[in-house]
Design an enzyme around this catalytic site. Structure first.
Site, PDB file in Angstrom:
ATOM      1  N   ASP A 169       9.699  16.522  44.067  1.00  0.00           N
ATOM      2  CA  ASP A 169      10.694  17.312  44.821  1.00  0.00           C
ATOM      3  C   ASP A 169      10.117  17.605  46.213  1.00  0.00           C
ATOM      4  OD1 ASP A 169      12.786  18.965  45.538  1.00  0.00           O
ATOM      5  OD2 ASP A 169      12.117  20.662  44.316  1.00  0.00           O
ATOM      6  N   SER A 187      20.336  21.370  41.278  1.00  0.00           N
ATOM      7  CA  SER A 187      18.919  21.566  41.598  1.00  0.00           C
ATOM      8  C   SER A 187      18.287  20.336  42.234  1.00  0.00           C
ATOM      9  CB  SER A 187      18.197  21.898  40.282  1.00  0.00           C
ATOM     10  OG  SER A 187      16.829  21.593  40.341  1.00  0.00           O
ATOM     11  N   GLY A 188      17.555  20.545  43.321  1.00  0.00           N
ATOM     12  CA  GLY A 188      16.811  19.440  43.934  1.00  0.00           C
ATOM     13  C   GLY A 188      15.655  18.999  43.052  1.00  0.00           C
ATOM     14  N   HIS A 230      12.013  33.999  45.971  1.00  0.00           N
ATOM     15  CA  HIS A 230      11.321  33.162  44.986  1.00  0.00           C
ATOM     16  C   HIS A 230       9.837  33.530  44.966  1.00  0.00           C
ATOM     17  CE1 HIS A 230      11.322  30.064  42.126  1.00  0.00           C
ATOM     18  NE2 HIS A 230      11.151  28.988  42.880  1.00  0.00           N
ATOM     19  N   ARG A 239      17.355  31.557  51.351  1.00  0.00           N
ATOM     20  CA  ARG A 239      16.187  31.637  50.465  1.00  0.00           C
ATOM     21  C   ARG A 239      14.932  31.786  51.306  1.00  0.00           C
ATOM     22  NH1 ARG A 239      14.808  26.932  46.004  1.00  0.00           N
ATOM     23  NH2 ARG A 239      12.539  27.029  46.039  1.00  0.00           N
ATOM     24  N   ASP A 264      21.725  23.281  45.880  1.00  0.00           N
ATOM     25  CA  ASP A 264      20.376  23.473  46.429  1.00  0.00           C
ATOM     26  C   ASP A 264      20.215  22.480  47.573  1.00  0.00           C
ATOM     27  OD1 ASP A 264      17.662  23.710  46.857  1.00  0.00           O
ATOM     28  OD2 ASP A 264      17.071  22.832  44.923  1.00  0.00           O
ATOM     29  N   TRP A 266      23.700  25.006  38.846  1.00  0.00           N
ATOM     30  CA  TRP A 266      22.762  24.893  39.961  1.00  0.00           C
ATOM     31  C   TRP A 266      22.493  23.410  40.172  1.00  0.00           C
ATOM     32  CZ3 TRP A 266      20.337  26.521  44.062  1.00  0.00           C
ATOM     33  CH2 TRP A 266      18.990  26.272  44.334  1.00  0.00           C
TER      34      TRP A 266
HETATM   35  C1  SPV Z   1      15.108  23.746  42.217  1.00  0.00           C
HETATM   36  O1  SPV Z   1      15.473  23.843  41.033  1.00  0.00           O
HETATM   37  O2  SPV Z   1      15.216  22.703  42.864  1.00  0.00           O
HETATM   38  C2  SPV Z   1      14.539  24.922  42.894  1.00  0.00           C
HETATM   39  C3  SPV Z   1      13.896  25.968  42.102  1.00  0.00           C
HETATM   40  O3  SPV Z   1      14.580  24.954  44.105  1.00  0.00           O
HETATM   41  S1  SPV Z   1      12.167  25.693  42.108  1.00  0.00           S
HETATM   42  O4  SPV Z   1      11.922  24.328  41.654  1.00  0.00           O
HETATM   43  O5  SPV Z   1      11.546  26.682  41.224  1.00  0.00           O
HETATM   44  O6  SPV Z   1      11.688  25.878  43.480  1.00  0.00           O
HETATM   45 MG    MG Z   2      14.974  23.101  44.993  1.00  0.00          MG
END
Ligand code: SPV
Ligand code: MG
Length: 290
Positions: free
Chosen positions: A54, A42-43, A186, A155, A81, A40
């Site tokens: 984020d 991930s952002g 989510h 999402r 992401d 993943w």
């Molecule tokens: C990420 O890992 O960037 C996600 C998951 O989008 S969360 O941080 O839980 O939204």
């Molecule tokens: Mg994210």
């Protein structure tokens, strides 16, 4: 066979794929060695790596650069992401081309407005896009992909925004109609009740992805009991594990006045050489350096 095809096949064979967050090539190597099915990009993790929130502060270029570096050091399929798709449907078209070329096998696009705020941020501003506008983004993404197996995962943040299950189901159905391959649902509730209820109520037209960050007790056997879920993303566990390990080691070094105690408790330099692929370079040196 493309990695996107491999990911789809694995989902069909196993019923559930386990995707670990990666914020660097090194974390991707470790996830692959541990036995995950995918990565993943991930952002949240990349933002944290830069010491930033984020909140759409990391640019598409920064994320793509890291994704390319990860793809170069791992054979696992990468689920990217891409937050809100970096703007409207036109920005999304551009992003899909870039991410597919960079080596992603799937993207997750979320129905929030740009700039987004991390879903789990306490009191975070969670504004959703009009459903029709997000359908346009999904259609644009599906229409742009070159590999028909490249997964477009829609999402919905309806539960995160506090709009309830009915709105989440309505949006998920609309995104499935727009051509999404999967829905990522989510929740930031501290227990999995919202996710379990959504998954029972979902019509099953396309499968679900979940990210059990806020409700960690939803283990694989319980996820398997939710018949619609085919992908689980461990969304922030890579960066959190790294921070735990570094905080512990750094504090001990300061407290102990040196590295004499920590030294034996962390991996050896030889282990880092192994992860860097040093043995292969040694054999290339003896063959090619004249
Ligand atoms: C990420 O890992 O960037 C996600 C998951 O989008 S969360 O941080 O839980 O939204
Ligand atoms: Mg994210």
């Amino acid at each position: 066979m493309s990695k996107a095809r491999q990911l789809r096949d694995r989902m069909a064979e196993q019923g559930l794929v386990h995707v670990m967050a990666a914020h660097s090539p090194l974390s991707a190597i470790l996830a692959e060695e541990a036995g995950f099915d995918g990565l993943w990009a991930s952002g949240f993790e990349l933002s944290a790596l830069y010491g930033l929130a984020d909140m759409s502060l990391i640019s598409m270029t920064q994320h793509l650069d890291m994704l390319r570096a990860i793809a170069g050091r791992s054979s696992l399929p990468i689920v990217a992401d891409i937050d809100t798709g970096y703007g409207n449907a036109i920005n999304t078209i551009h992003a899909i081309g870039e991410y597919e070329r960079a080596g992603a096998s799937a993207v997750v696009i979320e129905d929030k407005t740009f700039p987004k705020v991390s879903s789990l941020a306490p009191g975070g501003r969670q504004e959703l896009l009009r459903m029709e506008e997000f359908q346009g983004k999904i259609e644009a993404a599906v229409n742009t992909r070159r590999d028909p197996d490249f997964l477009v995962i829609a999402r919905t943040e309806a539960l995160i925004a506090g709009l309830g299950e009915e709105e989440a189901l309505k949006r998920a159905s609309a995104y499935a109609e727009a051509g999404a391959d999967m829905i990522l649902i989510h929740s930031k509730k501290k227990d999995p009740s919202e996710i379990e209820s959504f998954s029972r109520a979902w019509n099953g037209s396309i499968p679900l992805t979940i990210v059990p960050n806020a409700y960690p007790e939803l283990s694989a056997p319980r996820i398997r009991a939710l018949s619609n879920v085919r992908m689980v993303i461990y969304g922030n566990y890579g960066i959190r594990a790294s921070v735990t390990a570094m905080q512990d080691a750094f504090r001990r070094i300061v407290r102990d006045g040196g590295v004499q105690n920590v030294h034996a408790d962390i991996v050896s330099v030889d282990e880092i050489f192994r992860l860097q692929g040093t043995a292969a370079i040694k054999s290339q040196e003896s063959r090619f350096l004249r």
